[in-house]
Design a protein around this motif. Structure first.
Motif, PDB file in Angstrom:
ATOM      1  N   GLY A  52      13.246 -10.472 -28.789  1.00 12.14           N
ATOM      2  CA  GLY A  52      13.651 -11.620 -29.604  1.00 12.14           C
ATOM      3  C   GLY A  52      14.178 -11.220 -30.965  1.00 12.14           C
ATOM      4  N   LEU A  53      13.425 -10.393 -31.692  1.00 12.32           N
ATOM      5  CA  LEU A  53      13.881  -9.961 -33.017  1.00 12.32           C
ATOM      6  C   LEU A  53      15.131  -9.104 -32.924  1.00 12.32           C
ATOM      7  CD1 LEU A  53      10.520  -9.160 -34.838  1.00 12.32           C
ATOM      8  CD2 LEU A  53      12.063 -11.076 -35.244  1.00 12.32           C
ATOM      9  N   GLY A  54      15.217  -8.278 -31.881  1.00 14.24           N
ATOM     10  CA  GLY A  54      16.409  -7.444 -31.721  1.00 14.24           C
ATOM     11  C   GLY A  54      17.668  -8.270 -31.570  1.00 14.24           C
ATOM     12  N   VAL A  55      17.586  -9.324 -30.765  1.00 11.02           N
ATOM     13  CA  VAL A  55      18.753 -10.195 -30.564  1.00 11.02           C
ATOM     14  C   VAL A  55      19.053 -10.991 -31.829  1.00 11.02           C
ATOM     15  CG1 VAL A  55      19.640 -12.153 -29.257  1.00 11.02           C
ATOM     16  CG2 VAL A  55      18.401 -10.328 -28.081  1.00 11.02           C
ATOM     17  N   LEU A  56      18.027 -11.540 -32.475  1.00 13.31           N
ATOM     18  CA  LEU A  56      18.240 -12.344 -33.681  1.00 13.31           C
ATOM     19  C   LEU A  56      18.866 -11.523 -34.810  1.00 13.31           C
ATOM     20  CD1 LEU A  56      14.985 -14.509 -33.818  1.00 13.31           C
ATOM     21  CD2 LEU A  56      17.317 -15.290 -33.311  1.00 13.31           C
ATOM     22  N   LEU A  57      18.377 -10.308 -35.008  1.00 13.15           N
ATOM     23  CA  LEU A  57      18.921  -9.468 -36.075  1.00 13.15           C
ATOM     24  C   LEU A  57      20.337  -8.993 -35.742  1.00 13.15           C
ATOM     25  CD1 LEU A  57      15.734  -7.441 -37.035  1.00 13.15           C
ATOM     26  CD2 LEU A  57      16.829  -9.278 -38.320  1.00 13.15           C
ATOM     27  N   SER A  58      20.614  -8.774 -34.482  1.00 15.39           N
ATOM     28  CA  SER A  58      21.980  -8.425 -34.088  1.00 15.39           C
ATOM     29  C   SER A  58      22.918  -9.599 -34.335  1.00 15.39           C
ATOM     30  CB  SER A  58      22.014  -8.028 -32.611  1.00 15.39           C
ATOM     31  OG  SER A  58      21.228  -6.878 -32.380  1.00 15.39           O
ATOM     32  N   VAL A  79      27.849   0.647 -40.248  1.00 19.47           N
ATOM     33  CA  VAL A  79      27.050  -0.302 -39.478  1.00 19.47           C
ATOM     34  C   VAL A  79      26.307   0.454 -38.389  1.00 19.47           C
ATOM     35  CG1 VAL A  79      27.097  -2.329 -37.984  1.00 19.47           C
ATOM     36  CG2 VAL A  79      28.672  -2.169 -39.927  1.00 19.47           C
ATOM     37  N   ASP A  80      24.989   0.371 -38.419  1.00 14.70           N
ATOM     38  CA  ASP A  80      24.152   0.975 -37.375  1.00 14.70           C
ATOM     39  C   ASP A  80      23.758  -0.133 -36.408  1.00 14.70           C
ATOM     40  OD1 ASP A  80      22.404   2.338 -35.778  1.00 14.70           O
ATOM     41  OD2 ASP A  80      21.353   3.352 -37.415  1.00 14.70           O
ATOM     42  N   ALA A  81      24.598  -0.327 -35.400  1.00 13.72           N
ATOM     43  CA  ALA A  81      24.365  -1.415 -34.449  1.00 13.72           C
ATOM     44  C   ALA A  81      23.085  -1.194 -33.649  1.00 13.72           C
ATOM     45  CB  ALA A  81      25.557  -1.539 -33.507  1.00 13.72           C
ATOM     46  N   THR A  82      22.766   0.053 -33.354  1.00 14.39           N
ATOM     47  CA  THR A  82      21.551   0.348 -32.587  1.00 14.39           C
ATOM     48  C   THR A  82      20.304  -0.019 -33.376  1.00 14.39           C
ATOM     49  OG1 THR A  82      22.694   2.178 -31.488  1.00 14.39           O
ATOM     50  CG2 THR A  82      20.294   2.163 -31.373  1.00 14.39           C
ATOM     51  N   ALA A  83      20.286   0.317 -34.658  1.00 17.38           N
ATOM     52  CA  ALA A  83      19.126   0.004 -35.493  1.00 17.38           C
ATOM     53  C   ALA A  83      18.880  -1.495 -35.567  1.00 17.38           C
ATOM     54  CB  ALA A  83      19.329   0.571 -36.892  1.00 17.38           C
ATOM     55  N   ALA A  84      19.961  -2.271 -35.617  1.00 19.96           N
ATOM     56  CA  ALA A  84      19.800  -3.727 -35.691  1.00 19.96           C
ATOM     57  C   ALA A  84      19.095  -4.277 -34.464  1.00 19.96           C
ATOM     58  CB  ALA A  84      21.167  -4.384 -35.862  1.00 19.96           C
ATOM     59  N   SER A  85      19.445  -3.759 -33.293  1.00 25.33           N
ATOM     60  CA  SER A  85      18.849  -4.281 -32.060  1.00 25.33           C
ATOM     61  C   SER A  85      17.463  -3.715 -31.780  1.00 25.33           C
ATOM     62  CB  SER A  85      19.768  -3.981 -30.865  1.00 25.33           C
ATOM     63  OG  SER A  85      19.960  -2.582 -30.719  1.00 25.33           O
ATOM     64  N   LEU A  86      17.054  -2.678 -32.523  1.00 25.31           N
ATOM     65  CA  LEU A  86      15.745  -2.065 -32.290  1.00 25.31           C
ATOM     66  C   LEU A  86      14.741  -2.354 -33.395  1.00 25.31           C
ATOM     67  CD1 LEU A  86      16.747   1.456 -30.872  1.00 25.31           C
ATOM     68  CD2 LEU A  86      16.162  -0.635 -29.628  1.00 25.31           C
ATOM     69  N   GLN A  87      15.090  -3.221 -34.321  1.00 28.29           N
ATOM     70  CA  GLN A  87      14.150  -3.560 -35.390  1.00 28.29           C
ATOM     71  C   GLN A  87      12.886  -4.212 -34.837  1.00 28.29           C
ATOM     72  OE1 GLN A  87      14.128  -3.062 -38.809  1.00 28.29           O
ATOM     73  NE2 GLN A  87      15.757  -1.634 -38.302  1.00 28.29           N
ATOM     74  N   GLY A  88      13.033  -4.963 -33.779  1.00 28.74           N
ATOM     75  CA  GLY A  88      11.860  -5.605 -33.182  1.00 28.74           C
ATOM     76  C   GLY A  88      10.860  -4.602 -32.650  1.00 28.74           C
ATOM     77  N   ALA A  89      11.328  -3.426 -32.220  1.00 29.50           N
ATOM     78  CA  ALA A  89      10.421  -2.394 -31.715  1.00 29.50           C
ATOM     79  C   ALA A  89       9.492  -1.906 -32.815  1.00 29.50           C
ATOM     80  CB  ALA A  89      11.217  -1.238 -31.119  1.00 29.50           C
ATOM     81  N   GLN A  90      10.013  -1.809 -34.025  1.00 28.50           N
ATOM     82  CA  GLN A  90       9.163  -1.380 -35.141  1.00 28.50           C
ATOM     83  C   GLN A  90       8.130  -2.446 -35.490  1.00 28.50           C
ATOM     84  OE1 GLN A  90      11.488   0.008 -38.449  1.00 28.50           O
ATOM     85  NE2 GLN A  90      12.732   1.387 -37.191  1.00 28.50           N
ATOM     86  N   MET A  91       8.505  -3.707 -35.361  1.00 30.27           N
ATOM     87  CA  MET A  91       7.548  -4.775 -35.602  1.00 30.27           C
ATOM     88  C   MET A  91       6.465  -4.791 -34.531  1.00 30.27           C
ATOM     89  SD  MET A  91       8.499  -6.049 -38.399  1.00 30.27           S
ATOM     90  CE  MET A  91       7.358  -7.428 -38.420  1.00 30.27           C
ATOM     91  N   ALA A  92       6.773  -4.244 -33.362  1.00 29.43           N
ATOM     92  CA  ALA A  92       5.801  -4.232 -32.257  1.00 29.43           C
ATOM     93  C   ALA A  92       4.809  -3.084 -32.367  1.00 29.43           C
ATOM     94  CB  ALA A  92       6.542  -4.156 -30.916  1.00 29.43           C
ATOM     95  N   TRP A  93       4.983  -2.196 -33.350  1.00 26.84           N
ATOM     96  CA  TRP A  93       4.023  -1.094 -33.517  1.00 26.84           C
ATOM     97  C   TRP A  93       2.599  -1.617 -33.624  1.00 26.84           C
ATOM     98  CZ3 TRP A  93       6.668   2.366 -37.816  1.00 26.84           C
ATOM     99  CH2 TRP A  93       7.812   2.975 -37.264  1.00 26.84           C
ATOM    100  N   LEU A  94       2.395  -2.576 -34.508  1.00 30.44           N
ATOM    101  CA  LEU A  94       1.053  -3.106 -34.724  1.00 30.44           C
ATOM    102  C   LEU A  94       0.559  -3.860 -33.490  1.00 30.44           C
ATOM    103  CD1 LEU A  94      -1.374  -3.651 -36.526  1.00 30.44           C
ATOM    104  CD2 LEU A  94      -0.187  -5.658 -37.416  1.00 30.44           C
ATOM    105  N   ILE A  95       1.458  -4.528 -32.790  1.00 28.18           N
ATOM    106  CA  ILE A  95       1.053  -5.313 -31.626  1.00 28.18           C
ATOM    107  C   ILE A  95       0.485  -4.411 -30.537  1.00 28.18           C
ATOM    108  CG2 ILE A  95       1.842  -6.916 -29.842  1.00 28.18           C
ATOM    109  CD1 ILE A  95       3.972  -7.887 -31.767  1.00 28.18           C
ATOM    110  N   VAL A  96       1.198  -3.319 -30.213  1.00 28.98           N
ATOM    111  CA  VAL A  96       0.694  -2.435 -29.162  1.00 28.98           C
ATOM    112  C   VAL A  96      -0.543  -1.672 -29.638  1.00 28.98           C
ATOM    113  CG1 VAL A  96       2.939  -2.206 -28.029  1.00 28.98           C
ATOM    114  CG2 VAL A  96       2.308  -0.578 -29.823  1.00 28.98           C
ATOM    115  N   ALA A  97      -0.618  -1.387 -30.940  1.00 25.43           N
ATOM    116  CA  ALA A  97      -1.828  -0.754 -31.468  1.00 25.43           C
ATOM    117  C   ALA A  97      -3.024  -1.695 -31.312  1.00 25.43           C
ATOM    118  CB  ALA A  97      -1.637  -0.377 -32.931  1.00 25.43           C
ATOM    119  N   ALA A  98      -2.795  -2.993 -31.515  1.00 24.58           N
ATOM    120  CA  ALA A  98      -3.870  -3.974 -31.314  1.00 24.58           C
ATOM    121  C   ALA A  98      -4.310  -4.012 -29.855  1.00 24.58           C
ATOM    122  CB  ALA A  98      -3.393  -5.353 -31.762  1.00 24.58           C
TER     123      ALA A  98
END
Length: 278
Positions: A52-58, A79-98
């Motif tokens: 969701g965040l990857g698509v929204l930020l893209s 423009v780092d198009a890949t970074a924009a679509s992978l920002q959600g993965a960084q937000m998921a760090w805490l989720i998978v750690a939980a």
């Protein structure tokens, strides 16, 4: 005439020993993992965050680039198009750690851990089975999610998007998945160390997001740059990006440092799990 009674020794009771096999442990932990509602919902939250965040930020980046005033300035900076679509993965760090925390600490809060250790007295085997099930589950779920986030994000960006064949893109995708698995295992280790879900989640949150901010205030004369480079959540930075950031360790060195952090945490968790009473 009475019949003589002959005393016969009663047969001794011999308990039958049932050894829990590695396959049995893995099967049991797999069932427990996916039958806990909080784990299932948290894994769904990770998918939503990544995709969701990857698509929204893209989408947001596409709108900025289409702006006649801001677009040229942003495009000139690169423009780092890949970074924009992978920002959600960084937000998921805490989720998978939980998720990793819940796998261990959740059993302590419900008392289920006593049943687990009674059935399988070898505690390290139980921890290894939990780690294996967690790693495989996070690897598959986040792997599919990261790929979906990238493909959908690049579809949104259109001609300004990147492709899988571009330099560094495949490494960034694989790197994000590996880092997510690493954070999940770190959460498992912290959960085994603290045995309290709320406390362990707060500790992981501080380690991932708060401590890096505090390290930015450490002067270079005190080793601030080195501390920032080798810190737990900063070490794999260049593994997850297409364009490497010079102020952090290179991709492979950072991978080694991050893996060392995770292994040390798992070793400490295993030591405490083995020595401390339930």
């Amino acid at each position: 005439m009475s019949t003589p009674v002959v005393d016969r020794p009663s047969p001794q009771y011999r308990p039958v020993e049932h050894r829990v096999s590695a396959a049995g442990l893995l099967r049991a932990e797999w069932i427990k993992f996916w039958s806990v509602r909080s784990v299932a919902w948290t894994m769904i939250a990770a998918v939503v965050a990544i995709v969701g965040l990857g698509v929204l930020l893209s989408w947001a980046l596409r709108d900025v680039l289409a702006d006649p005033q801001a677009g040229p300035a942003v495009a000139a900076q690169g423009v780092d198009a890949t970074a924009a679509s992978l920002q959600g993965a960084q937000m998921a760090w805490l989720i998978v750690a939980a998720v990793g925390v819940i796998v261990v600490a959740g059993e302590y809060s419900t008392g289920m851990v006593r049943t687990s250790f009674t059935t399988a007295p070898r505690r390290l085997g139980v921890l290894a089975a939990k780690a294996a099930v967690l790693a495989v589950s996070v690897l598959v779920v986040t792997g599919v999610s990261v790929l979906a986030a990238f493909l959908l994000g690049q579809a949104v960006l259109g001609e300004r998007g990147a492709s899988l064949g571009d330099d560094g893109v495949a490494r960034a995708l694989v790197g994000n998945v590996l880092v997510l698995v690493g954070f999940a295992l770190a959460g498992l280790a912290v959960g085994a160390l603290m045995r309290n879900t709320a406390g362990a989640v707060c500790t992981v949150l501080a380690a991932i997001f708060v401590v890096p901010l505090l390290l930015m205030a450490v002067p270079e004369s005190w080793g601030g740059d080195t501390l920032r480079e080798y810190w737990f959540s900063n070490a794999p930075t260049n593994l997850t990006t297409v364009s490497e950031v010079p102020s952090y360790l290179d991709a492979w060195a950072g991978t080694g440092v991050f893996a060392a952090w995770v292994l040390v945490l798992l070793a400490l968790g295993a030591l405490v799990l083995k020595r401390r009473d339930v």
